[in-house]
Design an enzyme around this catalytic site. Structure first.
Site, PDB file in Angstrom:
ATOM      1  N   LYS A 167       0.880  -1.147  -0.152  1.00  0.00           N
ATOM      2  CA  LYS A 167      -0.118  -0.130  -0.134  1.00  0.00           C
ATOM      3  C   LYS A 167       0.922   1.246   0.055  1.00  0.00           C
ATOM      4  O   LYS A 167       0.652   2.309  -0.664  1.00  0.00           O
ATOM      5  CB  LYS A 167      -0.781   0.094   1.261  1.00  0.00           C
ATOM      6  CG  LYS A 167      -1.831   1.088   1.303  1.00  0.00           C
ATOM      7  CD  LYS A 167      -2.545   1.387   2.729  1.00  0.00           C
ATOM      8  CE  LYS A 167      -1.513   2.092   3.614  1.00  0.00           C
ATOM      9  NZ  LYS A 167      -2.350   2.870   4.771  1.00  0.00           N
ATOM     10  N   ASN A 168       1.980   1.412   0.883  1.00  0.00           N
ATOM     11  CA  ASN A 168       2.762   2.329   0.892  1.00  0.00           C
ATOM     12  C   ASN A 168       3.534   2.878  -0.387  1.00  0.00           C
ATOM     13  O   ASN A 168       4.141   3.816  -0.617  1.00  0.00           O
ATOM     14  CB  ASN A 168       3.775   2.282   2.237  1.00  0.00           C
ATOM     15  CG  ASN A 168       2.787   2.447   3.431  1.00  0.00           C
ATOM     16  OD1 ASN A 168       1.704   2.993   3.504  1.00  0.00           O
ATOM     17  ND2 ASN A 168       3.682   1.953   4.362  1.00  0.00           N
ATOM     18  N   CYS A 177      -5.026   9.234   9.846  1.00  0.00           N
ATOM     19  CA  CYS A 177      -4.760   8.393  11.330  1.00  0.00           C
ATOM     20  C   CYS A 177      -4.545   9.451  12.297  1.00  0.00           C
ATOM     21  O   CYS A 177      -3.810  10.509  12.414  1.00  0.00           O
ATOM     22  CB  CYS A 177      -3.768   7.414  10.907  1.00  0.00           C
ATOM     23  SG  CYS A 177      -3.944   6.063  10.037  1.00  0.00           S
ATOM     24  N   PRO A 197       2.787  16.915  10.877  1.00  0.00           N
ATOM     25  CA  PRO A 197       2.575  17.991   9.859  1.00  0.00           C
ATOM     26  C   PRO A 197       3.140  18.046   8.588  1.00  0.00           C
ATOM     27  O   PRO A 197       3.983  17.127   8.248  1.00  0.00           O
ATOM     28  CB  PRO A 197       3.259  19.288  10.908  1.00  0.00           C
ATOM     29  CG  PRO A 197       4.493  18.119  11.370  1.00  0.00           C
ATOM     30  CD  PRO A 197       4.103  17.066  11.737  1.00  0.00           C
ATOM     31  N   VAL A 198       2.709  18.812   7.839  1.00  0.00           N
ATOM     32  CA  VAL A 198       2.809  19.145   6.350  1.00  0.00           C
ATOM     33  C   VAL A 198       3.888  20.066   6.044  1.00  0.00           C
ATOM     34  O   VAL A 198       4.335  20.578   4.652  1.00  0.00           O
ATOM     35  CB  VAL A 198       1.885  19.195   5.518  1.00  0.00           C
ATOM     36  CG1 VAL A 198       0.782  17.829   5.444  1.00  0.00           C
ATOM     37  CG2 VAL A 198       1.080  20.307   5.678  1.00  0.00           C
ATOM     38  N   ASP A 199       4.655  20.598   7.161  1.00  0.00           N
ATOM     39  CA  ASP A 199       5.613  21.539   6.892  1.00  0.00           C
ATOM     40  C   ASP A 199       6.850  21.194   6.039  1.00  0.00           C
ATOM     41  O   ASP A 199       7.527  22.030   5.332  1.00  0.00           O
ATOM     42  CB  ASP A 199       6.132  22.139   8.231  1.00  0.00           C
ATOM     43  CG  ASP A 199       6.717  21.212   9.081  1.00  0.00           C
ATOM     44  OD1 ASP A 199       6.341  20.063   8.956  1.00  0.00           O
ATOM     45  OD2 ASP A 199       7.647  21.629   9.758  1.00  0.00           O
ATOM     46  N   LEU A 200       7.345  19.892   6.020  1.00  0.00           N
ATOM     47  CA  LEU A 200       8.451  19.566   5.155  1.00  0.00           C
ATOM     48  C   LEU A 200       7.916  19.490   3.805  1.00  0.00           C
ATOM     49  O   LEU A 200       8.747  20.022   2.841  1.00  0.00           O
ATOM     50  CB  LEU A 200       8.655  18.311   5.431  1.00  0.00           C
ATOM     51  CG  LEU A 200       9.312  17.983   7.243  1.00  0.00           C
ATOM     52  CD1 LEU A 200       9.747  16.535   7.347  1.00  0.00           C
ATOM     53  CD2 LEU A 200      10.172  19.066   7.270  1.00  0.00           C
ATOM     54  N   LYS A 218      14.121  16.481   8.923  1.00  0.00           N
ATOM     55  CA  LYS A 218      14.141  15.154   9.611  1.00  0.00           C
ATOM     56  C   LYS A 218      13.772  14.277   8.432  1.00  0.00           C
ATOM     57  O   LYS A 218      13.019  14.682   7.575  1.00  0.00           O
ATOM     58  CB  LYS A 218      12.908  15.183  10.805  1.00  0.00           C
ATOM     59  CG  LYS A 218      11.719  15.511  10.359  1.00  0.00           C
ATOM     60  CD  LYS A 218      10.713  15.429  11.656  1.00  0.00           C
ATOM     61  CE  LYS A 218      10.265  14.270  11.855  1.00  0.00           C
ATOM     62  NZ  LYS A 218       9.483  14.128  13.120  1.00  0.00           N
ATOM     63  N   VAL A 219      13.969  12.817   8.515  1.00  0.00           N
ATOM     64  CA  VAL A 219      13.429  11.936   7.525  1.00  0.00           C
ATOM     65  C   VAL A 219      11.811  11.793   7.632  1.00  0.00           C
ATOM     66  O   VAL A 219      11.255  11.509   8.359  1.00  0.00           O
ATOM     67  CB  VAL A 219      14.133  10.812   7.738  1.00  0.00           C
ATOM     68  CG1 VAL A 219      13.846   9.763   6.625  1.00  0.00           C
ATOM     69  CG2 VAL A 219      15.602  10.582   7.885  1.00  0.00           C
ATOM     70  N   SER A 220      11.477  12.171   6.127  1.00  0.00           N
ATOM     71  CA  SER A 220      10.047  11.755   5.947  1.00  0.00           C
ATOM     72  C   SER A 220      10.013  11.204   4.566  1.00  0.00           C
ATOM     73  O   SER A 220      10.280  11.719   3.460  1.00  0.00           O
ATOM     74  CB  SER A 220       9.504  13.408   5.991  1.00  0.00           C
ATOM     75  OG  SER A 220       8.281  13.382   5.429  1.00  0.00           O
ATOM     76  N   VAL A 221       9.275  10.051   4.679  1.00  0.00           N
ATOM     77  CA  VAL A 221       9.040   9.344   3.611  1.00  0.00           C
ATOM     78  C   VAL A 221       8.123  10.081   2.527  1.00  0.00           C
ATOM     79  O   VAL A 221       8.472  10.128   1.430  1.00  0.00           O
ATOM     80  CB  VAL A 221       8.474   7.665   3.900  1.00  0.00           C
ATOM     81  CG1 VAL A 221       8.035   7.134   2.700  1.00  0.00           C
ATOM     82  CG2 VAL A 221       9.366   7.173   4.680  1.00  0.00           C
ATOM     83  N   ARG A 253      -8.192  -0.472   5.323  1.00  0.00           N
ATOM     84  CA  ARG A 253      -7.274   0.256   4.855  1.00  0.00           C
ATOM     85  C   ARG A 253      -6.014  -0.199   4.443  1.00  0.00           C
ATOM     86  O   ARG A 253      -5.362   0.353   3.230  1.00  0.00           O
ATOM     87  CB  ARG A 253      -7.234   1.627   5.615  1.00  0.00           C
ATOM     88  CG  ARG A 253      -8.642   2.417   5.979  1.00  0.00           C
ATOM     89  CD  ARG A 253      -8.029   3.730   6.808  1.00  0.00           C
ATOM     90  NE  ARG A 253      -6.746   4.226   6.480  1.00  0.00           N
ATOM     91  CZ  ARG A 253      -5.686   4.546   6.974  1.00  0.00           C
ATOM     92  NH1 ARG A 253      -5.734   4.113   8.211  1.00  0.00           N
ATOM     93  NH2 ARG A 253      -4.916   5.237   6.622  1.00  0.00           N
TER      94      ARG A 253
END
Length: 430
Positions: free
Chosen positions: A22-23, A126, A132-135, A172-175, A409
């Site tokens: 899914k990801n 979730c 947050p979506v700041d990145l 920071k790490v964000s997929v 989901r």
């Protein structure tokens, strides 16, 4: 509202087909917005999140068609789907759609890159922390986007209708942000360098697909990704990798219930550290030509301490499942969550089954118990819900898991896969 009923005590024996990830599927589907040609994705799982994203993409003008099912699998498992975004009819992603799934916010990158503008609602999804979506916004601004946040929407425009390559260092790490900036930079003018990028296999899968579409991306799977922007992308055919979270989940289910199961199509290289952790519990893990064989026969479950980390560390998306397994360990295990806050909501529900778990900050200490007893429990999120199923496989008597829409989901026909291996499990419709 559907529920899952299960009666614990049966070992698992047989085989379980592992679905497409899914990801990986979600960003790949969103990548269809980058071209007016057809993007064909193989091994697409049949999940609620996938169906919701199809509706969201349709709002932007993406057509889709389903080709059928994976070879040698019964109808209903992973499919081949064609996505065609020949004409983008709307660059707005409204609240009523985006609020139902966080990943739908990711359309902001491809829309900006191809159309030069986007208006996307801030996401819901979730309840496991703020996430947050700041990145995303900071990274797109680094590529030349002008973004204002007004009335719950991110309103973005690209200068001179096209993004410009740049260097961006993730604080920071964000997929998710790595996915979005990689897609956006594929059509940007010039070179983009993403430092401290996510290394997850799903990022590599997306980069491989984008390259098949004509992008120029190197370094995916490392902390530094280079993207040379191109004028346009074409269609392609691409296969989604097997779901490493589903693989780890079923490995832990066998470790909990005992038995001998082959996870068909699973790839050990996608989650080596997590499999090492499961092996440390006293479970035998053997890669085979068809997947991964998981065996535990008659031995107790050894306690193991884990800390969630970005790939290649132990995945946060397996933390709840592992906690479910540790409730029956012969001793004490400590589980530390470093990725998301508020991701221990399953603790109180596991306690209803007789688990002994104490919390201190972001660390849960699990004292293994000799037996669990079935009860009514409530799923609080996707991963928490399947941790209750794992615990229920070993609980005495009947366990009822409520709110299983969370399961739908992220897990394709979970009750069918487990019952096919001998578990007493069924879906109860309202």
């Amino acid at each position: 509202m559907d529920r899952i009923r299960l009666v614990g005590g049966n070992p698992l024996n047989g085989s379980i087909p592992i679905s497409g990830a899914k990801n990986a599927a979600l960003p790949l589907m969103i990548a269809s917005l980058l071209t007016d040609d057809t993007l064909t994705l193989e091994n697409v799982p049949h999940l609620a999140d996938v169906e919701q994203l199809i509706r969201i993409l349709g709002n932007h003008g993406v057509d889709y068609s389903v080709n059928g099912r994976r070879e040698k699998q019964q109808e209903g498992y992973s499919r081949t789907i064609n996505f065609t975004a020949r004409h983008i009819v709307d660059t707005t992603a409204p609240y009523e759609l985006v609020s139902k799934m966080r990943a739908s916010f990711w359309v902001i990158g491809p829309l900006l890159a191809r159309m030069g503008e986007a208006k996307v609602s801030l996401p819901g999804g979730c309840a496991i922390g703020t996430r947050p979506v700041d990145l995303f916004i900071d990274g797109l601004r680094a590529l030349g986007a002008e973004i204002d946040v007004e009335s719950g929407y991110a309103i973005a425009k690209a200068k001179k209708n096209r993004l410009t390559g740049n260097r961006y260092v993730f604080p920071k790490v964000s997929v998710g942000a790595t996915h979005v900036l990689m897609m956006a930079a594929s059509l940007a003018r010039g070179e983009t360098v993403l430092d401290n990028a996510a290394c997850e296999p799903e990022v590599v899968n997306l980069a491989d697909c984008l390259n098949a579409m004509g992008a120029r991306i190197t370094g995916a799977g490392t902390r530094t990704i280079h993207i040379d922007g191109v004028e346009m992308l074409s269609g392609a055919r691409h296969k989604i990798i097997p779901d490493r979270i589903e693989t780890g989940t079923y490995a832990m289910a066998v470790a909990m219930a005992g038995g001998d199961v082959v996870l068909e199509g699973a790839r050990a290289d996608l989650l080596e550290h997590a499999l090492d952790v499961v092996a440390s519990t006293g479970t035998e893990i053997q890669p085979t030509n068809s997947g991964i064989r998981i065996t535990r026969n008659g031995h107790g479950i050894h306690p193991v301490d884990v800390t969630t980390e970005p790939f290649p560390g132990f995945p946060t998306d397996l933390q709840a499942q592992f906690m479910g397994l540790m409730t029956r360990a012969n001793g004490r295990a400590r589980i530390t969550e470093t990725i998301f806050e508020n991701r221990f909501m399953h603790v109180q529900e596991l306690a209803r089954l007789g688990a002994r778990i104490s919390l201190s900050g972001q660390t849960a200490t699990v004292e293994g118990v000799e037996r669990l007893k079935g009860a009514q429990v409530m799923a609080t999120d996707l991963r928490a819900s399947v941790s209750l199923v794992i615990a229920g496989l070993a609980a005495e008597g009947e366990t009822i898991v409520n709110r299983v829409y969370h399961l739908d989901r992220g897990f394709e026909r979970l009750e069918e896969k487990l019952s096919g291996c001998g578990a007493v499990i069924e879906r109860l419709s309202s």
